[in-house]
Design a protein around this motif. Structure first.
Motif, PDB file in Angstrom:
ATOM      1  N   PRO A  68      45.696  17.162  -1.645  1.00  0.00           N
ATOM      2  CA  PRO A  68      44.860  17.007  -0.390  1.00  0.00           C
ATOM      3  C   PRO A  68      44.096  18.371   0.064  1.00  0.00           C
ATOM      4  CG  PRO A  68      46.804  15.614  -0.097  1.00  0.00           C
ATOM      5  CD  PRO A  68      46.905  16.310  -1.298  1.00  0.00           C
ATOM      6  N   GLU A  69      43.049  18.579   0.493  1.00  0.00           N
ATOM      7  CA  GLU A  69      42.653  19.836   1.025  1.00  0.00           C
ATOM      8  C   GLU A  69      42.658  19.936   2.295  1.00  0.00           C
ATOM      9  OE1 GLU A  69      38.818  19.752  -0.716  1.00  0.00           O
ATOM     10  OE2 GLU A  69      39.582  20.112  -2.770  1.00  0.00           O
ATOM     11  N   THR A  70      42.471  18.951   3.165  1.00  0.00           N
ATOM     12  CA  THR A  70      42.909  18.934   4.679  1.00  0.00           C
ATOM     13  C   THR A  70      43.644  18.041   5.297  1.00  0.00           C
ATOM     14  OG1 THR A  70      40.928  17.294   4.599  1.00  0.00           O
ATOM     15  CG2 THR A  70      40.426  19.569   4.714  1.00  0.00           C
ATOM     16  N   PRO A  71      44.302  18.293   6.239  1.00  0.00           N
ATOM     17  CA  PRO A  71      45.305  17.190   6.921  1.00  0.00           C
ATOM     18  C   PRO A  71      44.543  15.906   7.411  1.00  0.00           C
ATOM     19  CG  PRO A  71      45.129  19.305   8.205  1.00  0.00           C
ATOM     20  CD  PRO A  71      44.222  19.519   7.101  1.00  0.00           C
ATOM     21  N   PRO A  72      45.008  14.886   7.489  1.00  0.00           N
ATOM     22  CA  PRO A  72      44.408  13.747   7.805  1.00  0.00           C
ATOM     23  C   PRO A  72      43.652  13.799   9.218  1.00  0.00           C
ATOM     24  CG  PRO A  72      46.866  13.358   7.660  1.00  0.00           C
ATOM     25  CD  PRO A  72      46.626  14.539   7.184  1.00  0.00           C
ATOM     26  N   GLU A  73      42.788  13.250   9.439  1.00  0.00           N
ATOM     27  CA  GLU A  73      41.996  13.410  10.702  1.00  0.00           C
ATOM     28  C   GLU A  73      42.592  12.920  11.867  1.00  0.00           C
ATOM     29  OE1 GLU A  73      37.238  12.212  12.043  1.00  0.00           O
ATOM     30  OE2 GLU A  73      38.151  12.150  10.118  1.00  0.00           O
ATOM     31  N   ASP A  81      44.375   6.453  12.981  1.00  0.00           N
ATOM     32  CA  ASP A  81      44.340   7.502  11.917  1.00  0.00           C
ATOM     33  C   ASP A  81      44.891   6.815  10.628  1.00  0.00           C
ATOM     34  OD1 ASP A  81      44.305   9.301  14.140  1.00  0.00           O
ATOM     35  OD2 ASP A  81      46.293  10.275  13.940  1.00  0.00           O
ATOM     36  N   LEU A  82      45.621   6.064  10.753  1.00  0.00           N
ATOM     37  CA  LEU A  82      46.126   5.427   9.519  1.00  0.00           C
ATOM     38  C   LEU A  82      44.991   4.744   8.539  1.00  0.00           C
ATOM     39  CD1 LEU A  82      49.568   3.423   9.230  1.00  0.00           C
ATOM     40  CD2 LEU A  82      48.580   5.437   7.590  1.00  0.00           C
ATOM     41  N   GLU A  83      44.419   4.198   9.504  1.00  0.00           N
ATOM     42  CA  GLU A  83      42.950   3.430   8.816  1.00  0.00           C
ATOM     43  C   GLU A  83      42.106   4.340   8.306  1.00  0.00           C
ATOM     44  OE1 GLU A  83      41.005   0.541  11.508  1.00  0.00           O
ATOM     45  OE2 GLU A  83      42.739  -0.787  11.543  1.00  0.00           O
ATOM     46  N   ALA A  84      41.739   5.309   8.977  1.00  0.00           N
ATOM     47  CA  ALA A  84      40.891   6.127   8.370  1.00  0.00           C
ATOM     48  C   ALA A  84      41.245   6.729   7.173  1.00  0.00           C
ATOM     49  CB  ALA A  84      40.459   7.233   9.532  1.00  0.00           C
ATOM     50  N   TRP A  85      42.670   7.166   7.317  1.00  0.00           N
ATOM     51  CA  TRP A  85      43.227   7.879   6.122  1.00  0.00           C
ATOM     52  C   TRP A  85      43.318   6.947   4.925  1.00  0.00           C
ATOM     53  CZ3 TRP A  85      47.517   6.959   3.047  1.00  0.00           C
ATOM     54  CH2 TRP A  85      47.700   8.052   2.140  1.00  0.00           C
ATOM     55  N   ALA A  86      43.585   5.757   5.361  1.00  0.00           N
ATOM     56  CA  ALA A  86      43.735   4.683   4.128  1.00  0.00           C
ATOM     57  C   ALA A  86      42.272   4.609   3.293  1.00  0.00           C
ATOM     58  CB  ALA A  86      44.562   3.600   4.632  1.00  0.00           C
ATOM     59  N   GLU A  87      41.429   4.327   4.283  1.00  0.00           N
ATOM     60  CA  GLU A  87      40.236   4.021   3.774  1.00  0.00           C
ATOM     61  C   GLU A  87      39.634   5.268   2.979  1.00  0.00           C
ATOM     62  OE1 GLU A  87      36.226   2.939   6.256  1.00  0.00           O
ATOM     63  OE2 GLU A  87      38.019   2.173   7.158  1.00  0.00           O
TER      64      GLU A  87
END
Lengths: 179, 179
Positions: A68-73, A81-87
Motif C-alpha cells: 500500500p502506498e498510503t495509509p487508509p483514509e 473507515d473500514l468500509e472505505a478501505w475494504a471497498e
DNA sequence: ACTCTTGAAGCAAGATTTTTGCTTTAAGGT
DNA sequence: ACCTTAAAGCAAAAATCTTGCTTCAAGAGT
C-alpha cells in the motif's frame, strides 16, 4: 550481502523495472527470463542465479506492487473507515492486474515470505484503522477477526470464484462484522 | 473430441498417473514435462499440445486430487456436521501436500475453471450438510455465508499465512457462525 | 466388414531457454 | 592503495519447448 546503492541493488532495480515495463506493454503471458534480462541490460544467468526462476522474480515484483502506498483514509469512524478501505481493497485486488499480482505473489517459493507479506500489508492497514478507532474510544474487534471476516472472504472470491465482485460485497462484510 | 475409452482417454490417464507417481516419489520440485512423458510412455510433444505447459497439467492433476471422495459425515446435527467437516477440510488442506495441490490448482489458466472447481467442491459438500439440516427442520445459513465465514478464512490462512493451524480454529469459525 | 474422415499421437529438426564452470568486476574492509 | 569476496559477465553445454510433417486409430458412413 546486499549493499544498498551497490551494484547488486542497481541490478535488482533494473530487473524489477524491466519486468514492470514489459508487463505494462502487455507481454504478461509471454514474459521470459532472457527477454527481461535483455531489457534490464543484464545477463540471463544473473537472473537465474539471483532468483532461481521466473516465478520467483514475478513473485518479488508482485509483492512490491501490492504494498500500500498510503495509509487508509480517515473518515471519522470505524465503520466508515473500514468500509472505505475494504471497498478500495476489493476494487484494486479484483481488477485483472490486481488478480495477476496476487497470483504471482502466491506462486513464489512456498516457504518464502512473499505471500505472508501480502497478508501483513493488509494487517497493517487494518491495524491503523483499529488503532484510530481505539483512540476515539470506539469498541473495536481485533485484527484477526477483521482478517477472517472481511479480508479472507474477499480474497477467497478473487482467487477461487469467477465472476464480478461489487463494492456492495465489501460493505456487506464490514457491516455484518460491526453490526 | 474426447472419446471415453479411446486413445486420448488412455493417454490422459497415463499422463495423470505419471504425474501422481513422480510426485509421490518426491520429485515435486524437479518435475519436468519430458520426465513425465517418459514415465507415461508418451511423447513430450503430446503433453505440450494437449496441456500447453507444465503448469496447466499440474493444475489439472491437482484439481482431480482435491475432489472429495465421500460425502460429509452425518453426525446428527448441523453444528456437529459442519464442525467435523471443517476440521477435516482444514486438516487435509493445510498439510504440505494439501497446500501444494491448492497452489497447483491456482497455477493454471486464470480464465480456466480449475480454481472455480475447487470452490465448487467445497460448496457441494457444504450444500449436502445444509440440505440435511433443512430436512431435520433446523434453521440453516445459506451456502454463501458458510463459504464466507468458514471456508474463506481457512483458505486465507493456508495460502497467506505461515504457521500451524489447529483444528480448534475450524471449530471456532463454525461456532461463531452458528452460535 | 470395408473404407473414409478426423482429431490426436509420434517423430525429428530447429529454436529457445536454462544450467554451469570459469573469469572479471566492484563494493567495502584493512 | 591493496585485499577479500559476493555478485555479474561470458560462453559452452544441456535441457526444454516448438513446429511441420507423418502415422495411427476411433468412430461414421456405406
Amino acid at each position: 550481502m546486499v549493499r544498498p546503492g551497490g551494484r547488486s541493488a542497481r541490478v535488482q532495480q533494473a530487473v524489477h523495472e524491466a519486468v514492470r515495463d514489459l508487463e505494462a506493454e502487455g507481454g504478461r503471458e509471454t514474459l521470459t527470463v532472457p527477454q527481461i534480462a535483455a531489457r534490464a541490460g543484464v545477463t540471463p544467468s544473473t537472473i537465474y542465479r539471483r532468483w532461481g526462476d521466473l516465478r520467483e522474480l514475478l513473485s518479488d515484483v508482485a509483492v512490491e506492487r501490492l504494498r500500500p502506498e498510503t495509509p487508509p483514509e480517515d473518515r471519522g469512524g470505524l465503520a466508515a473507515d473500514l468500509e472505505a478501505w475494504a471497498e478500495q481493497f476489493l476494487d484494486e485486488m479484483s481488477s485483472p492486474p490486481g488478480r495477476a499480482y496476487i497470483r504471482d505473489a502466491l506462486l513464489g517459493d512456498p516457504d518464502g515470505s512473499n505471500a505472508g507479506q501480502c497478508s501483513a500489508y493488509a494487517a497493517d492497514q487494518v491495524d491503523v484503522i483499529l488503532a484510530r478507532a481505539t483512540q476515539r474510544g470506539e469498541p473495536v474487534p481485533d485484527v484477526e477477526t477483521v482478517l477472517d471476516s472481511v479480508v479472507a472472504p474477499m480474497m477467497y472470491r478473487i482467487l477461487f470464484r469467477p465472476g464480478p465482485l461489487e463494492p456492495a460485497y465489501a460493505r456487506r462484510l464490514v457491516s455484518s462484522l460491526l453490526g
